[in-house]
Design a protein around this motif. Structure first.
Motif, PDB file in Angstrom:
ATOM      1  N   SER A  22       0.853  -1.184   0.000  1.00  0.00           N
ATOM      2  CA  SER A  22       0.000   0.000   0.000  1.00  0.00           C
ATOM      3  C   SER A  22       0.888   1.233   0.000  1.00  0.00           C
ATOM      4  CB  SER A  22      -0.900   0.011   1.241  1.00  0.00           C
ATOM      5  OG  SER A  22      -1.500   1.279   1.407  1.00  0.00           O
ATOM      6  N   VAL A  23       0.506   2.251  -0.761  1.00  0.00           N
ATOM      7  CA  VAL A  23       1.283   3.488  -0.810  1.00  0.00           C
ATOM      8  C   VAL A  23       1.022   4.352   0.410  1.00  0.00           C
ATOM      9  CG1 VAL A  23       1.330   3.525  -3.325  1.00  0.00           C
ATOM     10  CG2 VAL A  23      -0.528   4.683  -2.116  1.00  0.00           C
ATOM     11  N   GLU A  24       0.014   3.993   1.212  1.00  0.00           N
ATOM     12  CA  GLU A  24      -0.404   4.855   2.305  1.00  0.00           C
ATOM     13  C   GLU A  24      -0.055   4.321   3.688  1.00  0.00           C
ATOM     14  OE1 GLU A  24      -4.515   7.037   3.812  1.00  0.00           O
ATOM     15  OE2 GLU A  24      -4.599   5.012   2.991  1.00  0.00           O
ATOM     16  N   ALA A  25      -0.185   2.992   3.891  1.00  0.00           N
ATOM     17  CA  ALA A  25      -0.074   2.482   5.254  1.00  0.00           C
ATOM     18  C   ALA A  25       0.214   0.985   5.258  1.00  0.00           C
ATOM     19  CB  ALA A  25      -1.372   2.754   6.009  1.00  0.00           C
ATOM     20  N   LYS A  26       0.632   0.501   6.418  1.00  0.00           N
ATOM     21  CA  LYS A  26       0.725  -0.936   6.674  1.00  0.00           C
ATOM     22  C   LYS A  26      -0.427  -1.335   7.589  1.00  0.00           C
ATOM     23  CE  LYS A  26       5.673  -1.885   6.159  1.00  0.00           C
ATOM     24  NZ  LYS A  26       6.902  -2.366   6.837  1.00  0.00           N
ATOM     25  N   ILE A  27      -0.986  -2.503   7.325  1.00  0.00           N
ATOM     26  CA  ILE A  27      -2.064  -3.024   8.164  1.00  0.00           C
ATOM     27  C   ILE A  27      -1.511  -4.187   8.975  1.00  0.00           C
ATOM     28  CG2 ILE A  27      -4.414  -3.920   8.248  1.00  0.00           C
ATOM     29  CD1 ILE A  27      -4.267  -1.186   6.986  1.00  0.00           C
ATOM     30  N   ARG A  28      -1.620  -4.089  10.303  1.00  0.00           N
ATOM     31  CA  ARG A  28      -1.150  -5.151  11.191  1.00  0.00           C
ATOM     32  C   ARG A  28      -2.298  -5.643  12.062  1.00  0.00           C
ATOM     33  NH1 ARG A  28       4.314  -5.883  11.239  1.00  0.00           N
ATOM     34  NH2 ARG A  28       5.563  -4.289  10.183  1.00  0.00           N
ATOM     35  N   ILE A  29      -2.144  -6.831  12.612  1.00  0.00           N
ATOM     36  CA  ILE A  29      -3.193  -7.452  13.424  1.00  0.00           C
ATOM     37  C   ILE A  29      -2.993  -7.079  14.884  1.00  0.00           C
ATOM     38  CG2 ILE A  29      -4.232  -9.630  14.149  1.00  0.00           C
ATOM     39  CD1 ILE A  29      -3.150 -10.848  11.516  1.00  0.00           C
ATOM     40  N   LEU A  30      -3.980  -6.424  15.474  1.00  0.00           N
ATOM     41  CA  LEU A  30      -3.915  -6.095  16.897  1.00  0.00           C
ATOM     42  C   LEU A  30      -4.396  -7.266  17.743  1.00  0.00           C
ATOM     43  CD1 LEU A  30      -3.474  -4.089  19.216  1.00  0.00           C
ATOM     44  CD2 LEU A  30      -5.787  -3.208  18.799  1.00  0.00           C
ATOM     45  N   ASN A  31      -5.534  -7.819  17.382  1.00  0.00           N
ATOM     46  CA  ASN A  31      -6.085  -8.994  18.080  1.00  0.00           C
ATOM     47  C   ASN A  31      -7.084  -9.673  17.138  1.00  0.00           C
ATOM     48  OD1 ASN A  31      -8.645  -7.558  18.367  1.00  0.00           O
ATOM     49  ND2 ASN A  31      -7.654  -6.427  20.039  1.00  0.00           N
ATOM     50  N   GLU A  32      -7.887 -10.572  17.665  1.00  0.00           N
ATOM     51  CA  GLU A  32      -8.806 -11.340  16.824  1.00  0.00           C
ATOM     52  C   GLU A  32      -9.862 -10.475  16.152  1.00  0.00           C
ATOM     53  OE1 GLU A  32     -10.525 -14.444  19.103  1.00  0.00           O
ATOM     54  OE2 GLU A  32      -8.686 -15.633  19.217  1.00  0.00           O
ATOM     55  N   LYS A  33     -10.149  -9.310  16.722  1.00  0.00           N
ATOM     56  CA  LYS A  33     -11.245  -8.487  16.213  1.00  0.00           C
ATOM     57  C   LYS A  33     -10.818  -7.132  15.660  1.00  0.00           C
ATOM     58  CE  LYS A  33     -14.737 -10.462  19.328  1.00  0.00           C
ATOM     59  NZ  LYS A  33     -15.768 -10.140  20.353  1.00  0.00           N
ATOM     60  N   GLU A  34      -9.546  -6.771  15.859  1.00  0.00           N
ATOM     61  CA  GLU A  34      -9.134  -5.418  15.490  1.00  0.00           C
ATOM     62  C   GLU A  34      -7.829  -5.412  14.698  1.00  0.00           C
ATOM     63  OE1 GLU A  34     -10.719  -2.741  19.205  1.00  0.00           O
ATOM     64  OE2 GLU A  34      -9.058  -4.148  19.578  1.00  0.00           O
ATOM     65  N   LEU A  35      -7.684  -4.379  13.871  1.00  0.00           N
ATOM     66  CA  LEU A  35      -6.488  -4.194  13.054  1.00  0.00           C
ATOM     67  C   LEU A  35      -5.871  -2.832  13.340  1.00  0.00           C
ATOM     68  CD1 LEU A  35      -7.921  -5.389   9.612  1.00  0.00           C
ATOM     69  CD2 LEU A  35      -6.514  -6.734  11.192  1.00  0.00           C
ATOM     70  N   LEU A  36      -4.577  -2.737  13.057  1.00  0.00           N
ATOM     71  CA  LEU A  36      -3.850  -1.474  13.165  1.00  0.00           C
ATOM     72  C   LEU A  36      -3.536  -0.979  11.764  1.00  0.00           C
ATOM     73  CD1 LEU A  36      -1.223  -2.574  15.849  1.00  0.00           C
ATOM     74  CD2 LEU A  36      -3.325  -1.279  16.274  1.00  0.00           C
ATOM     75  N   LYS A  37      -3.925   0.240  11.463  1.00  0.00           N
ATOM     76  CA  LYS A  37      -3.543   0.861  10.197  1.00  0.00           C
ATOM     77  C   LYS A  37      -2.514   1.922  10.520  1.00  0.00           C
ATOM     78  CE  LYS A  37      -5.320   2.904   5.936  1.00  0.00           C
ATOM     79  NZ  LYS A  37      -6.538   3.243   5.137  1.00  0.00           N
ATOM     80  N   ILE A  38      -1.264   1.665  10.140  1.00  0.00           N
ATOM     81  CA  ILE A  38      -0.137   2.526  10.503  1.00  0.00           C
ATOM     82  C   ILE A  38       0.287   3.319   9.276  1.00  0.00           C
ATOM     83  CG2 ILE A  38       2.167   2.561  11.510  1.00  0.00           C
ATOM     84  CD1 ILE A  38       1.432  -0.448  12.408  1.00  0.00           C
ATOM     85  N   PHE A  39       0.076   4.623   9.320  1.00  0.00           N
ATOM     86  CA  PHE A  39       0.353   5.474   8.159  1.00  0.00           C
ATOM     87  C   PHE A  39       1.858   5.690   7.993  1.00  0.00           C
ATOM     88  CE2 PHE A  39      -3.869   7.113   9.664  1.00  0.00           C
ATOM     89  CZ  PHE A  39      -4.612   6.589   8.620  1.00  0.00           C
ATOM     90  N   TYR A  40       2.306   5.761   6.749  1.00  0.00           N
ATOM     91  CA  TYR A  40       3.693   6.131   6.475  1.00  0.00           C
ATOM     92  C   TYR A  40       3.913   7.610   6.795  1.00  0.00           C
ATOM     93  CZ  TYR A  40       3.717   1.737   3.851  1.00  0.00           C
ATOM     94  OH  TYR A  40       3.610   0.422   3.484  1.00  0.00           O
ATOM     95  N   VAL A  41       2.935   8.426   6.419  1.00  0.00           N
ATOM     96  CA  VAL A  41       2.971   9.863   6.686  1.00  0.00           C
ATOM     97  C   VAL A  41       1.579  10.302   7.098  1.00  0.00           C
ATOM     98  CG1 VAL A  41       3.391  12.161   5.736  1.00  0.00           C
ATOM     99  CG2 VAL A  41       4.798  10.242   4.975  1.00  0.00           C
TER     100      VAL A  41
END
Length: 283
Positions: A22-41
């Motif tokens: 993705s040109v905007e962010a990385k998506i990581r797994i926080l837990n079974e129900k939630e995700l983390l969207k971490i922006f580059y900028v």
């Protein structure tokens, strides 16, 4: 809201949700129900959008098919916003779902997208705060599908817009910037030399119809400069093959000086003959 305070280094310990770039962010797994969207900028414009999502959260959540973020990820040292927390939803996006979906099932999903846009249109009329709201980057990978019920969730809504004019870049709109559009279309497609500006309900409908053309008729005009006369020729060809007249009129309206039309209620009228052509170029 329960913000997640964490260091940038610790964020890397969470597993990636997807290997897709993705040109905007990385998506990581926080837990079974939630995700983390971490922006580059995190730009000023992005922060304003996030704040508006929170400000108008109760209004926007009237549309069940929208999936907005729920909390911030904040750097525990600098207190800067690093990203957002979002709920997990349906497992498959429309891009992947369409590869194996039956034609009639795909039509049901596409109809649900159109119905969602119609609900948004009505909500914009009653809620002044949403007068200039637009989804913006409406595309196949930003729509999740529940395979059994054909219900949808529209994601990546931190890329929506509340104001115009707004600089914007969208997968299904990008070809417009390379096309010399007639001046009488400027009320719905306003362009500068770099990006599309002024996303609005017309651009959302444009994106929706691009999805329909790609997935039902294997016709993609989003990857290069658009030849409008050639486009009209292809749509006429679809009409001659049995495309329902209201859908034909919606597709033709994209490059005519009228507001774009939402044909969702006519999708189920597409004849069976088109199903046999799914995955083939009908031209």
């Amino acid at each position: 809201m329960n913000h997640l305070y964490i260091s940038k280094e610790k964020l890397n310990n969470y597993p990636l949700f997807s290997q897709e770039y993705s040109v905007e962010a990385k998506i990581r797994i926080l837990n079974e129900k939630e995700l983390l969207k971490i922006f580059y900028v995190v730009t000023k414009e992005k922060l304003e959008t996030l704040e508006n999502i929170l400000k108008y959260n109760k209004i926007l959540n009237q549309i069940n098919e929208f999936l907005f973020f729920k909390d911030y990820i904040i750097d525990e040292k600098t207190h800067e916003i690093l990203g957002i927390i979002i709920d997990k939803s349906y497992e498959k996006n429309l891009f992947d779902y369409a590869k194996k979906a039956k034609f009639n099932d795909l039509i049901k999903v596409l109809k649900n997208i159109g119905e969602t846009l119609e609900v948004l249109k009505k909500l914009k009329k009653t809620e002044k705060a949403l007068t200039n709201f637009a989804i913006g980057d409406l595309q196949e990978r930003n729509i999740l599908v529940e395979e059994k019920t054909h219900q949808i969730k529209i994601i990546d809504l931190d890329s929506c817009t509340f104001y115009t004019p707004t600089l914007y870049h969208s997968k299904n709109l990008i070809s417009l910037k390379n096309t010399l559009l007639p001046s009488n279309l400027s009320f719905k497609y306003q362009l500068n030399e770099y990006k599309l500006i002024n996303c609005n309900f017309n651009t959302d409908i444009y994106c929706y119809l691009m999805i329909i053309l790609k997935l039902l008729f294997n016709y993609d005009i989003t990857t290069s400069k658009i030849n409008i006369q050639s486009y009209f020729y292809h749509i006429e060809n679809l009409l001659n093959q049995g495309l329902p007249k209201p859908i034909y009129e919606s597709l033709m309206a994209l490059f005519k000086p009228i507001n774009n039309l939402n044909p969702y209620q006519y999708l189920e009228d597409i004849p069976y003959t088109f199903e046999r052509k799914k995955g083939q170029n009908p031209f």
